[in-house]
Design an enzyme around this catalytic site. Structure first.
Site, PDB file in Angstrom:
ATOM      1  N   HIS A 229       5.811  74.195  36.157  1.00 35.05           N
ATOM      2  CA  HIS A 229       7.019  73.110  35.868  1.00 35.05           C
ATOM      3  C   HIS A 229       6.446  72.220  36.053  1.00 35.05           C
ATOM      4  CE1 HIS A 229       3.863  72.853  39.617  1.00 35.05           C
ATOM      5  NE2 HIS A 229       4.808  72.002  40.492  1.00 35.05           N
ATOM      6  N   ASP A 230       4.989  71.346  35.900  1.00 36.71           N
ATOM      7  CA  ASP A 230       4.155  70.181  36.345  1.00 36.71           C
ATOM      8  C   ASP A 230       3.988  69.821  34.702  1.00 36.71           C
ATOM      9  OD1 ASP A 230       5.003  68.581  37.736  1.00 36.71           O
ATOM     10  OD2 ASP A 230       3.426  69.823  39.210  1.00 36.71           O
ATOM     11  N   LYS A 233       3.192  66.633  33.452  1.00 38.10           N
ATOM     12  CA  LYS A 233       2.006  65.128  34.156  1.00 38.10           C
ATOM     13  C   LYS A 233       0.486  65.248  32.944  1.00 38.10           C
ATOM     14  CE  LYS A 233       2.959  65.678  39.176  1.00 38.10           C
ATOM     15  NZ  LYS A 233       2.122  66.449  40.071  1.00 38.10           N
ATOM     16  N   HIS A 258       7.638  62.764  34.436  1.00 36.94           N
ATOM     17  CA  HIS A 258       7.119  63.792  34.106  1.00 36.94           C
ATOM     18  C   HIS A 258       8.210  65.450  33.568  1.00 36.94           C
ATOM     19  CE1 HIS A 258       7.010  65.038  38.527  1.00 36.94           C
ATOM     20  NE2 HIS A 258       6.637  66.372  38.349  1.00 36.94           N
ATOM     21  N   HIS A 284      12.456  68.412  40.629  1.00 38.13           N
ATOM     22  CA  HIS A 284      11.914  67.584  42.045  1.00 38.13           C
ATOM     23  C   HIS A 284      13.504  66.463  42.566  1.00 38.13           C
ATOM     24  CE1 HIS A 284       7.966  66.354  42.057  1.00 38.13           C
ATOM     25  NE2 HIS A 284       7.804  66.870  40.997  1.00 38.13           N
ATOM     26  N   ASP A 312       6.759  74.117  45.796  1.00 35.60           N
ATOM     27  CA  ASP A 312       5.747  72.893  45.233  1.00 35.60           C
ATOM     28  C   ASP A 312       5.702  71.913  46.663  1.00 35.60           C
ATOM     29  OD1 ASP A 312       4.980  71.059  43.311  1.00 35.60           O
ATOM     30  OD2 ASP A 312       7.019  69.690  42.612  1.00 35.60           O
TER      31      ASP A 312
HETATM   32 FE   LIG Z   1       6.471  68.008  39.571  1.00 40.21          FE
HETATM   33 FE   LIG Z   2       4.077  69.634  41.215  1.00 38.06          FE
END
Ligand SMILES: [Fe+2]
Ligand SMILES: [Fe+2]
Length: 371
Positions: A229-230, A233, A258, A284, A312
């Site tokens: 998911h990230d 980043k 991100h 998000h 999350d």
């Molecule tokens: Fe995120």
């Molecule tokens: Fe996250």
């Protein structure tokens, strides 16, 4: 809850100069800065000691040597700053017992990235104690995939979708056998927040799938999407990503890139399923339309993405950071309940039942995690 904040000590002969190093290292852990002439003991044993002194000064070297012999410091790894290519300073640093030599001026991203890699190796050695239990295999697989993300993406290299698939199955099997509690408490021992967060989210979301009775293939789909998911980043500077204080508006805007960055990277890499792409882009988004990047609302957000969003936020609340303690599971769930229409209330109720270990029949809607 174990305390996973990395403890770092800076020994310096110039508090003003050490401020800059302390700001950099604040992204990696809890810092204690001490003058080498200070005789007071430190509050807690550090994992790493950074020596930032004038290596041409006899008195500073003698004071630093006394500090480094203290039992509380001697067992830590020692990173010693030297003036660029100065051969004499390097020799002096080695004589002081440097495990690592850090050239001045300190490059924050390089130091933080090195620290993250070392923390990953240390967590790998810690997992070796579990030998080949399902828990260790799942955690190792998840960590290895994340390590490949952090290594590949900043260099512009593609990601291997099949590596995510393989890790996802091992993660699902680990959680099925060991349960969420063991997963969360072991992951919390990881000193790198970059790894810890994604492994916590993968644990929470995958366990949710198991809790509602999803089959192994669907569990793996959830594990894969939550692990990924990230990924965006990996392109955000660590000094911003792990900043130990409030972000300024420019940094906030950078972080908010991100989801789109991650989505673009996975599309470019190829081989990632639509549901993983959707989670990466939309985790998000909020059910009431207040999220980002697209301000989606209601049915525009899939059940899978809503589940990962819940996992999350839960992970972020129960995580230890250098600047904040971990919240208890119950406190985290209370805060999430207070988010009202932002989160899917039915899914949050099931998630809370799962986390709190309530396995009774639920009257709330069961989500569809089908692809
Ligand atoms: Fe995120
Ligand atoms: Fe996250």
């Amino acid at each position: 809850m174990p305390d996973s904040a990395e403890r770092l000590v800076i020994l310096t002969d110039d508090l003003d100069r050490a401020t800059c190093l302390a700001e950099t290292l604040g992204a990696a852990g809890a810092i204690e800065t001490r003058l080498v002439t200070d005789l007071e003991p430190i509050s807690q044993r550090p994992a790493r000691t950074f020596v930032d002194i004038d290596l041409s000064s006899g008195p500073s070297i003698a004071s630093a040597r006394r500090w480094l012999r203290r039992p509380s410091i001697a067992a830590s790894t020692k990173w010693i700053l030297v003036g660029g290519d100065d051969y004499r300073e390097r020799t002096q640093a080695l004589a002081l017992g440097a495990d690592r030599i850090v050239p001045r001026p300190v490059e924050p991203e390089e130091v933080l990235s090195d620290l993250r890699d070392i923390m990953a190796v240390e967590f790998g050695s810690f997992l070796d104690r579990f030998e080949n239990t399902r828990l260790a295999m799942g955690l190792r697989a998840g960590q290895d995939v994340l390590a490949s993300v952090f290594a590949s993406l900043p260099r512009g290299e593609s990601l291997d979708a099949s590596a995510f698939d393989d890790a996802a199955l091992l993660i699902a099997d680990a959680l099925a056998e060991e349960g969420l509690g063991n997963w969360l408490s072991t992951v919390q021992l990881h000193h790198s927040s970059s790894f810890r967060h994604s492994l916590l989210v993968a644990g929470g979301a995958t366990c949710f799938a198991q809790f509602i009775g999803a089959g192994r293939a669907d569990q793996a789909r959830v594990a894969r999407a939550s692990l990924a998911h990230d990924v965006g980043k990996a392109l955000i500077p660590l000094s911003v990503l792990d900043k130990p204080s409030k972000l300024d508006p420019a940094e906030e805007a950078e972080i908010r890139l991100h989801p789109q960055l991650g989505y673009d990277l996975l599309v470019k890499s190829g081989g990632f399923s639509d549901d993983t792409l959707d989670v990466v882009l939309s985790h998000h988004e909020m059910c009431d339309g207040s999220g980002y990047p697209r301000g989606l609302a209601g049915a525009e957000i899939s059940d899978l993405t809503r589940v990962v969003t819940i996992a999350d936020i839960f992970a972020a609340l129960v995580e230890v950071r250098a600047y904040k303690p971990a919240l208890s599971h119950a406190s985290a769930l209370d805060i999430m309940a207070g988010m009202g229409a932002k989160l899917d209330g039915d899914l949050l109720t099931i998630f809370a039942q799962m986390v709190l270990g309530e396995h009774g029949p639920s009257a709330v809607r069961r989500p569809s995690l089908d692809g």
